[in-house]
Write a protein that holds these residues in place. Structure first.
Motif, PDB file in Angstrom:
ATOM      1  N   GLN A 158       0.839  -1.201   0.000  1.00 37.46           N
ATOM      2  CA  GLN A 158       0.000   0.000   0.000  1.00 37.46           C
ATOM      3  C   GLN A 158       0.872   1.249   0.000  1.00 37.46           C
ATOM      4  N   GLU A 214      -0.849  -3.488  -4.020  1.00 40.99           N
ATOM      5  CA  GLU A 214      -2.278  -3.686  -4.254  1.00 40.99           C
ATOM      6  C   GLU A 214      -3.057  -2.385  -4.290  1.00 40.99           C
ATOM      7  N   SER A 215      -2.545  -1.344  -3.632  1.00 42.68           N
ATOM      8  CA  SER A 215      -3.297  -0.095  -3.520  1.00 42.68           C
ATOM      9  C   SER A 215      -2.364   1.103  -3.673  1.00 42.68           C
ATOM     10  N   SER A 263      -2.763   5.354  -3.759  1.00 43.29           N
ATOM     11  CA  SER A 263      -3.628   6.525  -3.621  1.00 43.29           C
ATOM     12  C   SER A 263      -2.786   7.779  -3.812  1.00 43.29           C
ATOM     13  N   ARG A 273      -5.535   7.768 -15.889  1.00 43.21           N
ATOM     14  CA  ARG A 273      -5.811   6.441 -16.430  1.00 43.21           C
ATOM     15  C   ARG A 273      -5.796   6.435 -17.965  1.00 43.21           C
ATOM     16  N   PRO A 299      -3.976  -3.284  -8.694  1.00 35.69           N
ATOM     17  CA  PRO A 299      -5.428  -3.540  -8.687  1.00 35.69           C
ATOM     18  C   PRO A 299      -6.282  -2.339  -8.294  1.00 35.69           C
ATOM     19  N   HIS A 300      -5.845  -1.584  -7.312  1.00 38.63           N
ATOM     20  CA  HIS A 300      -6.660  -0.472  -6.820  1.00 38.63           C
ATOM     21  C   HIS A 300      -5.866   0.840  -6.905  1.00 38.63           C
ATOM     22  N   ARG A 345      -6.321   4.958  -6.875  1.00 41.85           N
ATOM     23  CA  ARG A 345      -7.215   6.077  -6.584  1.00 41.85           C
ATOM     24  C   ARG A 345      -6.455   7.370  -6.779  1.00 41.85           C
TER      25      ARG A 345
END
Length: 341
Positions: A285, A307-308, A310, A323, A336-337, A339
């Protein structure tokens, strides 16, 4: 003189009692068989809390047999007689007098069975006190220690005896500019949180903290550099750096095999992440907030465990990570994630 002896018998099932701003109260005594939590605050004339009583056969019994949490704030004269109940596991002291508290809490001389039992305090919070805290070395069960707005310029040396201490939290201690070299002796420490405290450096002995899993630095404006030995914290899993004028990350961090979570928040001097950043193979993260990074390192593609991600309030980085369109999107498209706010 006002005390509670005549009232305690009316509340045999009382679990929590809070007494605040009672200027005429001088003594808390009686029998509270079910009391679990006791708060005493802002009572300048409170002199004594009696924790043991005599029955009709002159045998001592505990006045607070189930008391597990005691909070004392703004009671400068109070004494615990003959000593703190061994059932207490959480103690919070604010604006109190150590000479009166410490001696009575921990040096009771009664030969009764209750006074011979070891103290089981696991959580201790010290607030708005300037103190040596010599007595805390006797708290062999202490696992969490908090200092809030304390005025001293050092941590009490008696802390080095706290072999069970797992969590140390330091909040708004304005006189504390450094941590002692013996801090590394706290081998059981798992979490260290420092907020609004003017640290300028970290002691090298910290690299021996083999159990340290979480570090939080928040608004420590004097801490401009993380030392190169930082990477020797092999068990560190989580690092949070907020409102710190950090300009770079130490290269040795790439050797931290257990590292899982990194937060960089309002690090105004940090403009690039190093190319070795991709060596953080276990990173899961990553949060970047209001930090002037202009791009991501090409090695980001190597962070296969990530995985994350932000990214907040970082205009240039947000544009580059848009994106499907941004120049750096191909570096993070495998995550995967993602933000971006």
């Amino acid at each position: 003189m006002l005390n509670l002896t005549n009232y305690s018998g009316f509340f045999p099932s009382l679990v929590k009692l809070e007494l605040y701003e009672m200027p005429n109260l001088e003594e808390v005594t009686g029998h509270f068989p079910s009391l679990v939590e006791l708060h005493l605050g802002e009572m300048p004339n409170l002199e004594e809390v009696t924790t043991m009583k005599l029955d009709t056969e002159n045998v001592y019994y505990s006045a607070f047999p189930r008391l597990s949490k005691l909070v004392i704030s703004g009671c400068p004269k109070v004494r615990i007689q003959p000593r703190l109940p061994p059932s207490v596991v959480e103690l919070k002291l604010e604006k109190s007098n150590e000479e009166q508290l410490g001696v009575e809490f921990f040096n009771g001389e009664s030969s009764s069975e209750i006074c011979s039992q070891p103290l089981g305090i696991r959580v201790l919070k010290i607030s708005k006190m300037e103190t040596q805290l010599v007595w805390i070395k006797q708290l062999s069960s202490l696992t969490r220690l908090q200092f809030w707005e304390c005025e001293g310029n050092f941590l009490p040396e008696s802390m080095r005896h706290l072999t069970s201490l797992c969590v140390l939290e330091i909040y708004s201690c304005k006189g504390l500019h450094g941590l002692p070299e013996w801090l590394g002796e706290l081998k059981s420490l798992e979490e260290l949180h420092i907020w609004r405290t003017p640290l300028t450096c970290l002691p090298e002995s910290m690299k021996h903290m083999s159990s340290l899993r979480e570090l939080i630095f928040w608004n420590c404006e004097g801490l401009r550099v993380l030392p190169e030995w930082f990477g020797e914290l092999k068990s560190l899993r989580k690092l949070t750096i907020e409102y710190i004028p950090l300009t770079c990350l130490p290269q040795s961090m790439q050797n931290m095999s257990s590292f899982r979570e990194l937060t960089l928040s309002v690090c105004k001097g940090l403009r690039v992440l190093p190319e070795w950043f991709g060596e953080l193979k276990s990173l899961e993260q990553l949060t970047i907030y209001c930090t002037p990074l202009t791009c991501l390192p090409k090695s980001m593609k190597q962070l296969t465990a990530l995985e994350s991600l932000s990214i907040w309030s970082c205009p240039e980085l947000e544009r580059r990570c848009e994106r499907e369109k941004g120049e750096d999107w191909h570096l993070i498209s495998h995550i995967p994630h993602v933000r971006i706010l």
